[in-house]
Design a protein around this motif. Structure first.
Motif, PDB file in Angstrom:
ATOM      1  N   GLU A 110       0.829  -1.208   0.000  1.00  0.00           N
ATOM      2  CA  GLU A 110       0.000   0.000   0.000  1.00  0.00           C
ATOM      3  C   GLU A 110       0.861   1.254   0.000  1.00  0.00           C
ATOM      4  O   GLU A 110       0.567   2.223  -0.705  1.00  0.00           O
ATOM      5  CB  GLU A 110      -0.937   0.000   1.221  1.00  0.00           C
ATOM      6  N   GLU A 111       1.945   1.246   0.786  1.00  0.00           N
ATOM      7  CA  GLU A 111       2.842   2.400   0.806  1.00  0.00           C
ATOM      8  C   GLU A 111       3.539   2.578  -0.537  1.00  0.00           C
ATOM      9  O   GLU A 111       3.729   3.703  -1.009  1.00  0.00           O
ATOM     10  CB  GLU A 111       3.875   2.231   1.922  1.00  0.00           C
ATOM     11  N   SER A 112       3.928   1.466  -1.174  1.00  0.00           N
ATOM     12  CA  SER A 112       4.572   1.549  -2.490  1.00  0.00           C
ATOM     13  C   SER A 112       3.657   2.197  -3.511  1.00  0.00           C
ATOM     14  O   SER A 112       4.093   3.021  -4.329  1.00  0.00           O
ATOM     15  CB  SER A 112       4.969   0.144  -2.971  1.00  0.00           C
ATOM     16  N   VAL A 113       2.365   1.834  -3.472  1.00  0.00           N
ATOM     17  CA  VAL A 113       1.401   2.425  -4.403  1.00  0.00           C
ATOM     18  C   VAL A 113       1.278   3.925  -4.150  1.00  0.00           C
ATOM     19  O   VAL A 113       1.267   4.729  -5.091  1.00  0.00           O
ATOM     20  CB  VAL A 113       0.029   1.728  -4.274  1.00  0.00           C
ATOM     21  N   GLU A 114       1.218   4.329  -2.875  1.00  0.00           N
ATOM     22  CA  GLU A 114       1.111   5.753  -2.539  1.00  0.00           C
ATOM     23  C   GLU A 114       2.312   6.529  -3.075  1.00  0.00           C
ATOM     24  O   GLU A 114       2.165   7.584  -3.712  1.00  0.00           O
ATOM     25  CB  GLU A 114       1.028   5.926  -1.019  1.00  0.00           C
ATOM     26  N   VAL A 115       3.511   6.022  -2.808  1.00  0.00           N
ATOM     27  CA  VAL A 115       4.731   6.723  -3.212  1.00  0.00           C
ATOM     28  C   VAL A 115       4.839   6.764  -4.735  1.00  0.00           C
ATOM     29  O   VAL A 115       5.180   7.806  -5.324  1.00  0.00           O
ATOM     30  CB  VAL A 115       5.970   6.033  -2.597  1.00  0.00           C
ATOM     31  N   THR A 116       4.538   5.648  -5.389  1.00  0.00           N
ATOM     32  CA  THR A 116       4.658   5.591  -6.846  1.00  0.00           C
ATOM     33  C   THR A 116       3.674   6.543  -7.518  1.00  0.00           C
ATOM     34  O   THR A 116       4.002   7.151  -8.549  1.00  0.00           O
ATOM     35  CB  THR A 116       4.439   4.152  -7.343  1.00  0.00           C
TER      36      THR A 116
END
Length: 505
Positions: A241-247
Motif C-alpha cells: 500500500e505504501e509503495s502504491v502511494e509513493v509511486t
C-alpha cells in the motif's frame, strides 16, 4: 454525427472521468475544442489532424466541435489526445463499436505514435474506481498501469495499432506488471561505514523505530550528512500500500523512471536555495513538492538555518497534518506529506561554537542570529535533538567492525511490529493521536514522577510533553516493554534538551 469516448483526468492525485464528445456538422471546416482546455489541450488539434492523416485515415472536412465534460473543470496536459482522436474517428464513421466501457490515455505525435504521459498509475486506479473495464495507455506506461488489479490495461504503440484492435482485426495483449526481480532497487549506504558516533546512531535508531523527526547539531565534518543518508537503510521496507502511494506521487510528478512500483523509501535532500513552492508544491498546474516526493520516506534539510524563513515555515502545517493542500482559483489540490524530517546544522556560522578543541570565531550576537533562523514552532515539531560530536582518533583506527544497517533494521522492524500489534491502525508512534496517547503510553510510578519533574523544571509545552511521551513509547518498544519505565523517560527527555542549551527555550 455525434460520438463520445472516455478518458481520465487528475486533480493532484484525485482522478475524475472526462467525456470527450465529438460532433461533426456540414459547415465551413474548422476544429474547436471547448470545456476549459489549457494550452496543451488546445494544441492537440494540430497533433490529432496530422496523426489521423499519417495513420491512413481521412480527416473529416467538416465543422468539428469537441467538448470535454465536465465543462466546469479545467483540463490540462496532452494525455487527452488519444480519447479526442478516437471520438473524432468514430464520429466520422471510420471506427465502429461500443467504447463506453473503455478509457483512452495518451499523447499523439504527428506521425501517429502514442507517447508516454505522467500519472498513469493514479489514472488506472481511478479508472477502476469509476467502473472502466479497459484502459488504453502508451506502450511505455503499460507496466505502470498493470500494477492495478481488476482492470485490463492495454499498451498501445500507435494509432493504427489501436484501430486494428478496436475493429477486431488484431488483438492487443494486456500489459503485465514487472516481476519483482526486475524492479530497480540499488544498494543503500550502510551504517557499517560510519566510525564512532554511537550516540547519534542510537538517536537515528529511535527515530526510525517511531517515525520521529530529527535534528542533528554539530561542527563541520562530524558526519551529520553521512548519518542522514544512511537512515533509509534501517527503515522498514515499504508495504504494498505504501509503495502504491509513493509511486503515484512520483508518477504525477513525472519522476517515475521505471514501470514498476517503487520499493525503496524516498530520500529527498533539496538544496537550501529551494523556494517554498519547491518544498511544498505549486505552479500553475500544481505539482508535488519535495515534502510530497519524500512521502513515507526521509526529507533531509542540510544546513537548516540557510533555508529561507518562508520555506521553513511552509513546512509546519504539512508536518503536523501529513498532507499539503495547494489552493488555486479553480481547484484545491492535496498531496500526501507523511515524512520523517531530518535536519542538520552547525551550532554557529563558523561551525565551532562549543567545539572541544577549536575556538569559535563568532560573536555572541552572530551565534544568536544564526540559531534564531530556526523558529521555535518548527523546532517544537522536531522530536529528537542530537548533538553530533567530533570523532576521536581511536574510533577511526579501531579494527572492530561497526554495526551494519541490516542489524539495526532488524530491531527497528521488531519495534514497528510491536507498535502494530498494539495499534493496528497506526503505522508508527509518531502518529499516535491525542485520544490514544494515555492508552498507548502507560507509565510506571518512577516514569510518571520523572516526567512530572522534567515537565516542571524544563517548562515544557503541551506539544513537547506529547512528543517526549511518544519517544519514550518508542524506546520502550525497542526494549519490548509494554510499560514505559524511568530509563525510557530519561532517554526521551535527553533528546529534548539541546534546544535549552543552544536556544535557551
Amino acid at each position: 454525427m455525434f460520438c463520445s469516448t472516455r478518458s481520465i483526468g487528475l486533480l493532484g492525485l484525485e482522478p475524475f472521468l472526462i467525456s470527450a464528445e465529438a460532433d461533426l456538422t456540414r459547415a465551413i471546416p474548422s476544429f474547436d475544442i471547448v470545456g476549459l482546455p489549457d494550452a496543451a489541450v488546445r494544441e492537440s488539434r494540430d497533433r490529432i489532424r496530422s496523426a489521423i492523416k499519417n495513420s491512413g485515415f481521412d480527416f473529416p472536412e467538416r465543422k468539428v466541435v469537441v467538448n470535454l465534460a465536465p465543462a466546469g473543470t479545467k483540463k490540462a496536459g496532452a494525455s487527452l489526445d488519444l480519447a479526442i482522436c478516437v471520438a473524432l474517428l468514430q464520429a466520422a464513421g471510420q471506427l465502429e463499436g461500443d467504447f463506453s466501457s473503455m478509457a483512452f490515455v495518451g499523447e499523439l505525435s504527428l506521425g501517429g505514435e502514442i507517447r508516454p504521459v505522467h500519472g498513469v498509475l493514479p489514472m488506472a486506479l481511478g479508472a477502476k474506481q469509476l467502473g472502466i473495464a479497459s484502459l488504453f495507455v502508451p506502450y511505455e506506461n503499460g507496466a505502470e498501469g498493470a500494477v492495478v488489479q481488476g482492470i485490463t490495461v492495454y499498451p498501445v504503440k500507435n494509432l493504427a495499432e489501436l484501430a486494428e484492435h478496436l475493429r477486431g482485426t488484431h488483438t492487443l495483449s494486456p500489459a503485465q506488471p514487472l516481476p519483482e526481480g526486475e524492479l530497480p532497487s540499488g544498494p543503500l549506504p550502510d551504517f557499517a561505514e560510519v566510525k564512532g558516533q554511537q550516540a547519534a546512531k542510537r538517536g537515528l535508531e529511535v527515530a526510525a523505530a517511531g517515525g520521529h523527526n530529527l535534528l542533528m547539531i554539530g561542527p563541520p565534518g562530524t558526519g551529520k550528512s553521512m548519518l542522514a543518508k544512511r537512515l533509509p537503510s534501517i527503515l522498514p521496507p515499504l508495504s504494498y500500500e505504501e509503495s502504491v502511494e509513493v509511486t503515484q506521487v512520483y508518477s504525477v510528478g513525472g519522476l517515475l523512471t521505471s514501470g514498476g512500483l517503487l520499493r525503496q523509501r524516498p530520500f529527498r535532500a533539496p538544496h537550501h536555495t529551494v523556494s517554498p513552492a519547491g518544498l511544498t508544491g505549486g505552479g500553475s498546474s500544481p505539482k508535488p513538492g519535495e515534502i510530497s516526493l519524500a512521502h513515507r520516506g526521509v526529507l533531509f534539510l542540510d544546513e537548516l538555518p540557510e533555508f529561507s524563513r518562508q520555506a521553513m515555515e511552509a513546512l509546519r502545517q504539512p508536518l503536523e497534518d501529513g498532507v499539503v493542500t495547494i489552493s488555486r482559483a479553480n481547484a484545491r489540490i492535496t498531496y500526501p506529506s507523511q515524512v520523517m524530517l531530518v535536519g542538520a546544522m552547525n551550532p554557529c556560522p563558523c561551525g565551532y561554537y562549543g567545539h572541544p578543541t577549536r575556538p569559535c570565531t563568532c560573536s555572541p550576537a552572530a551565534v544568536t542570529r544564526y540559531l534564531s533562523r530556526v523558529s521555535g514552532p518548527l523546532l517544537s515539531r522536531i522530536d529528537l535533538h542530537i548533538e553530533v560530536q567530533p570523532v576521536e582518533y581511536e574510533a577511526f583506527s579501531s579494527p572492530t567492525p561497526e554495526e551494519s544497517s541490516q542489524e539495526i533494521q532488524k530491531r527497528v522492524i521488531a519495534a514497528r511490529e510491536f507498535q502494530r500489534l498494539r495499534n493496528p491502525s497506526i503505522l508508527c508512534n509518531a502518529q499516535i493521536p491525542p485520544s490514544l496517547l494515555r492508552q498507548s503510553c502507560p507509565l510506571d510510578d518512577g516514569a510518571d514522577r520523572l516526567l512530572k519533574a522534567a515537565f516542571e523544571r524544563m517548562g515544557l509545552s503541551g506539544r513537547a510533553y506529547e512528543r517526549i511521551l511518544k519517544m519514550a513509547r518508542t524506546i520502550a518498544d525497542l526494549d519490548r516493554s509494554e510499560v514505559i519505565r524511568a530509563p525510557h523517560i530519561s532517554e526521551a527527555v535527553q533528546y529534548r534538551s539541546l534546544d535549552r542549551k543552544y536556544w535557551n527555550r
